[in-house]
Design a protein around this motif. Structure first.
Motif, PDB file in Angstrom:
ATOM      1  N   ARG B  89       0.840  -1.186   0.000  1.00 18.14           N
ATOM      2  CA  ARG B  89       0.000   0.000   0.000  1.00 18.14           C
ATOM      3  C   ARG B  89       0.879   1.241   0.000  1.00 18.14           C
ATOM      4  N   GLN B  91       0.351   4.285   0.482  1.00 17.80           N
ATOM      5  CA  GLN B  91       0.239   5.404   1.415  1.00 17.80           C
ATOM      6  C   GLN B  91       1.197   5.253   2.585  1.00 17.80           C
ATOM      7  N   THR B 301       3.703   8.975  -4.666  1.00 14.47           N
ATOM      8  CA  THR B 301       2.641   8.242  -3.989  1.00 14.47           C
ATOM      9  C   THR B 301       1.540   9.140  -3.451  1.00 14.47           C
ATOM     10  N   ALA B 304      -2.067   8.065  -4.287  1.00 15.82           N
ATOM     11  CA  ALA B 304      -2.498   6.850  -3.578  1.00 15.82           C
ATOM     12  C   ALA B 304      -2.859   7.185  -2.141  1.00 15.82           C
ATOM     13  N   ASP B 307      -6.178   8.970  -2.066  1.00 15.71           N
ATOM     14  CA  ASP B 307      -7.331   8.094  -2.282  1.00 15.71           C
ATOM     15  C   ASP B 307      -7.635   7.268  -1.057  1.00 15.71           C
ATOM     16  N   SER B 308      -6.589   6.735  -0.427  1.00 12.60           N
ATOM     17  CA  SER B 308      -6.889   5.823   0.676  1.00 12.60           C
ATOM     18  C   SER B 308      -7.251   6.563   1.940  1.00 12.60           C
ATOM     19  N   TRP B 309      -6.711   7.760   2.155  1.00 11.21           N
ATOM     20  CA  TRP B 309      -7.060   8.476   3.372  1.00 11.21           C
ATOM     21  C   TRP B 309      -8.281   9.362   3.190  1.00 11.21           C
ATOM     22  N   LYS B 310      -8.810   9.420   1.975  1.00 17.43           N
ATOM     23  CA  LYS B 310      -9.999  10.209   1.657  1.00 17.43           C
ATOM     24  C   LYS B 310      -9.807  11.702   1.913  1.00 17.43           C
TER      25      LYS B 310
END
Lengths: 453, 436
Positions: B89, B91, B301, B304, B307-310
């Motif tokens: 991942r 992030q 990154t 990414a 996106d994952s931490w919104k």
């Protein structure tokens, strides 16, 4: 004279010995300014009444109701209530309620000051900070409950503008003319702190506006949610700032804000440092008057459209210019009187303090109340209004930054207010339409200059 | 004892350098003083002369000489993770690289200061002026290389905002609380010069913005877009000219405005270098390379992580990246404000803001020019108005020459409001990082 004070205090059933500290405690700018509108009570009239209880009550009544030069306007209140109940013309109800609000605002500040004399300077300052603009707060909340969000926004904005430009401008102008030969100075630290708070408030208004105009804005619904969420968070931050300001003003840096102690005090308005009514009677009167203010404010908010239609003025003009002038009338008179006496610190304390209080306390509180009720009120005041606010804050901050004053400064501030008033007089701003159309000066000729909502 | 130590150190490079006592009276610049607080005092006992022991000592000074050294392990973790695919991942790589950048920025300023002891105050000041914000510069260049212009613009803007509002605000607030009874004054001449330069920078941002917005969108053709880019490039050159004049002013003709106040013997007694010139130079080069690697990971990154931490990319570049990059300066400013030495605090915060606005931004534009990328100075309406407001608010706050905690409160809360605005402001899905 001291025995009279004891007479009044006997009403409470106990003889309170007021400490010297409390007597000299609460001399903030706000209190001193409105004390100039008081009349000295005439006890000779009342002492003839035989029964002591009735006599005390009548003396109390006289002190509270007749203790101001504005008391003649109290007559408007029963007329307004009668007009509403008997369905006279709605514009009449509006006008009478407005007239009735003027002395009530002044009496509320008198009662707050009296209560503050019992509670000490800090709590007194706090009371003043929260209730000082009780009229504006009540009008705002009542308008909110009736879902007239535009009236809320315009009336609060108009209050800030009126304090910054009209009250300050007339005070500096009249004070400058009266003291043409003297040098007029004031302590700029107080005005700096207030200007900074007002700038923070301006930022909180500017960002939602910029969000709307930014190229990145997506669809309307998402934008509205963003703006409302941002406004709510900003209001919480504004309340934190106001809290810090209160701590600063009432606790750590009191010396910036203390009214000047003069050697040659004239006993006219300032010598009465002992309370003239008891604590509980003051409290009861305060509650009663707040109730009457609420009633009159409800009439005002309900009849504002009818008045606007009849008189041919837009609702925005009425809320922006007329309502604040009425609500601020007492402070206005007090600020001018102190400017005449060359006591500019007090005038500035009144005007700027009131503007900061509305901008950083009443407005965020209204947004939070709207949040609780479920109304989507945001801090986006549209381009024209935010531009006026920004220019007013900048002009005032610039005018006050050197610590001296003369009548030209007052004249410029006053004329700025007239220009802004003229602008809203001629602009048509329908509350229900797309906000992007607000900036529309549809003025064809001077004869057709009065446009109606 | 002092002279023997110096001779010991310099044996590493093979020559004996005589230290004149007069050179120790050079007054250190603000940013050097500020980060000296994060240093630990070097051990006063010296081991016997030996190359290996010298090297170990050197290593210890460079790596462990700061309280931020706990974050250093993040660096090898980040590098290993990226190279060997440990972290699937992305992030995590982003977070680790960010954490690793914080101590590196501080160590680089330490090394710059050490080199400055050898080269004299003027060249030292110049070195500081160029390398003081090396982290931001390298990050900007990498973002440019990967054509992520939006990240570049937001990170530089966020750096200016963070210096003007967050660093200055928290320093004035904490300093005001700690010195409630004392009067806090500072010399406003330095603040005035910096405000002037920032206003010039603001003008260079506002003109392309208004230029682009004053033409109807459907009439806007390539010619006008080109005009905006050419205007930005010219403005960039002029900003560099202004910055050059500012350096001349600060380091040569009007040094006395910027000199730190009289030293406290307690903290500032280390006026001599603790490592040799060449070793400092080598360490500096090595650290720059590591900063470059980590910046590449960060820029690579960032989507990414977003996106994952919104959280939107604009929020990450505007708020998170500068907070990390400025962490060392931030801590130093606060500590000096607590000691009521506001001139140093202001020198750090305002100087850094000026440096980014008038040096790093134009350099990015010029580098983009050489690379053929049409980067302009139009940062968007919302962002430019935030910048304008911050500059005006800070200039207004500092114009009377004294301070109290309410000033810090207002500045910090302004930063919080701006951060909230970008937190809630999501970019629409169609907008990409590669335009504008």
């Amino acid at each position: 004279m001291a025995s009279n004070a004891e007479t009044w205090l006997l009403e409470n059933g106990n003889l309170k010995c007021l400490s010297k500290e409390m007597r000299h405690g609460v001399r903030t700018a706000h209190n001193m300014s409105s004390s100039s509108l008081r009349k000295k009570s005439e006890i000779a009239l009342v002492s003839k009444v035989p029964y002591r209880f009735v006599r005390d009550f009548l003396a109390n009544l006289q002190e509270v109701i007749l203790g101001t030069k504005l008391s003649v306007l109290f007559l408007a209140i029963p007329f307004a209530i009668a007009a509403q109940c008997n369905h006279f013309g709605r514009p009449w109800v509006f006008a009478l309620s407005l007239l009735g609000l003027t002395p009530l605002a002044e009496r509320v500040s008198f009662l707050t000051e009296q209560i503050a004399m019992y509670t000490g300077p800090t709590v007194g300052g706090l009371l003043n900070a929260t209730c000082g603009n009780a009229t504006e707060l009540i009008i705002a909340i009542l308008a909110l409950v009736q879902h007239k969000v535009d009236v809320v926004k315009y009336s609060l904005l108009g209050s800030v503008l009126s304090n910054l430009l009209l009250v300050l401008g007339t005070s500096l102008f009249c004070g400058g003319l009266a003291n043409v030969t003297k040098e007029q100075k004031f302590d700029r630290k107080q005005s700096d702190v207030n200007s900074m708070l007002l700038l923070l408030g301006l930022l909180c208004h500017l960002l939602p506006l910029m969000l709307k105009y930014s190229r990145n804005s997506s669809d309307v619904f998402a934008l509205e949610t963003t703006v409302v969420s941002l406004s709510r968070v900003s209001c919480i931050l504004m309340l934190i700032a106001y809290l810090a300001y209160l701590v600063f003003q009432l606790w750590t840096h009191r010396q910036f804000f203390e009214a000047q102690e003069d050697e040659d005090e004239d006993g006219d308005g300032i010598a009465e440092e002992t309370p003239v009514i008891g604590f509980w009677s003051g409290f009861a009167w305060l509650a009663g008057m707040t109730g009457v203010i609420a009633l009159l404010s409800e009439y005002v908010v309900a009849t504002i459209e009818a008045a606007s239609d009849t008189w041919g003025l837009s609702v925005s003009f009425i809320s922006l210019i007329l309502l604040p002038i009425v609500g601020n009338a007492a402070e206005h008179a007090g600020a001018i009187i102190f400017a005449f006496k060359n006591k500019l610190d007090i005038s500035l304390g009144v005007a700027l303090g009131s503007a900061s209080q509305i901008s950083m306390f009443v407005l965020p509180l209204t947004v939070i109340v709207a949040w609780i009720i479920g109304i989507n009120m945001d801090l986006d005041f549209n381009l024209l209004e935010t531009g006026s606010l920004a220019l007013s804050i900048i002009i005032t901050a610039f005018a006050l930054q050197d610590g001296t004053s003369h009548y030209m400064k007052g004249l410029v501030l006053l004329l700025c207010y007239v220009v802004i008033g003229a602008c809203f007089f001629v602009s048509r701003s329908p509350p229900n339409q797309d906000p992007a159309n607000v900036v529309d000066f549809g003025m064809k000729s001077s004869a057709h200059g009065i446009l109606r909502v | 004892m002092a002279s023997m130590q110096e001779q010991n150190w310099d044996l590493e490079s093979g020559d004996c350098i005589q230290k004149e006592t007069s050179s120790s009276s050079q007054t250190p610049s603000s940013s050097i003083l500020s980060s000296s607080f994060l240093r630990r005092r070097p051990n006063q006992e010296r081991p016997p002369v030996g190359m290996f022991k010298q090297f170990l000592n050197n290593l210890r000074l460079v790596f462990l000489g700061t309280k931020l050294c706990v974050l250093i392990p993040a660096i090898p973790l980040a590098i290993l993770g990226q190279c060997y695919g440990f972290m699937t991942r992305q992030q995590w790589i982003f977070a680790l690289s960010l954490l690793g950048l914080a101590p590196l920025a501080e160590r680089m300023s330490f090394l710059t200061e050490q080199i400055a002891y050898f080269t004299g105050p003027t060249v030292g000041g110049l070195l500081n002026a160029t390398c003081g914000n090396a982290t931001e510069l390298i990050l900007a260049l990498f973002a440019l290389r990967e054509r992520k212009i939006l990240v570049l613009k937001y990170s530089l803007l966020g750096s200016v905002l963070s210096n003007l509002l967050l660093v200055l605000g928290s320093s004035l607030f904490l300093g005001g609380l700690a010195n409630l009874k004392m009067e806090q004054t500072f010399d406003r001449k330095q603040a005035d010069v910096n405000s002037l330069l920032l206003l010039l920078g603001l003008l260079c941002h506002v003109l392309p913005l208004i230029f682009g917005n004053s033409i109807e969108p459907q009439l806007l053709d390539d010619m006008d877009q080109n005009s905006v880019v050419w205007l930005s490039r010219t403005s960039g050159i002029l900003m560099l000219v202004a910055y050059g004049a500012y350096l001349f002013f600060q380091l040569r003709t009007h040094r006395q405005f910027f000199e730190a106040e009289g030293e406290d013997e307690d903290e500032l007694s280390e006026n001599e270098a603790v490592i040799g010139f060449w070793s400092a130079f080598i360490w500096l080069v090595a650290m720059t390379i590591i900063v470059a690697i980590l910046s590449e990971y960060v820029v690579g990154t960032i989507e990414a992580a977003s996106d994952s931490w919104k959280i939107s990319v604009s929020f990450i570049s505007l708020i998170l990246l500068p907070i990390v990059g400025n962490a060392a300066e931030h801590a130093g400013s606060v500590i000096f404000a607590l000691k009521n030495k506001l001139d140093i605090t202001l020198g750090v915060a305002l100087g850094s803001a000026t440096q980014i606005s008038m040096f790093v931004v134009p350099v990015s534009v010029i580098v983009a020019w050489t690379m053929g990328i049409p980067m302009d100075l139009d940062f968007g309406l919302l962002e430019t108005s935030c910048l304008g407001f911050s500059i005006i608010l800070t200039a207004f706050t500092l114009q009377d020459g004294n301070s109290h905690y309410i000033k810090g409160v207002v500045l910090c809360l302004s930063y919080a409001v701006i951060a909230a605005c970008f937190f809630f402001h999501k970019m629409p899905a169609g907008e990409s990082l590669y335009q504008r």
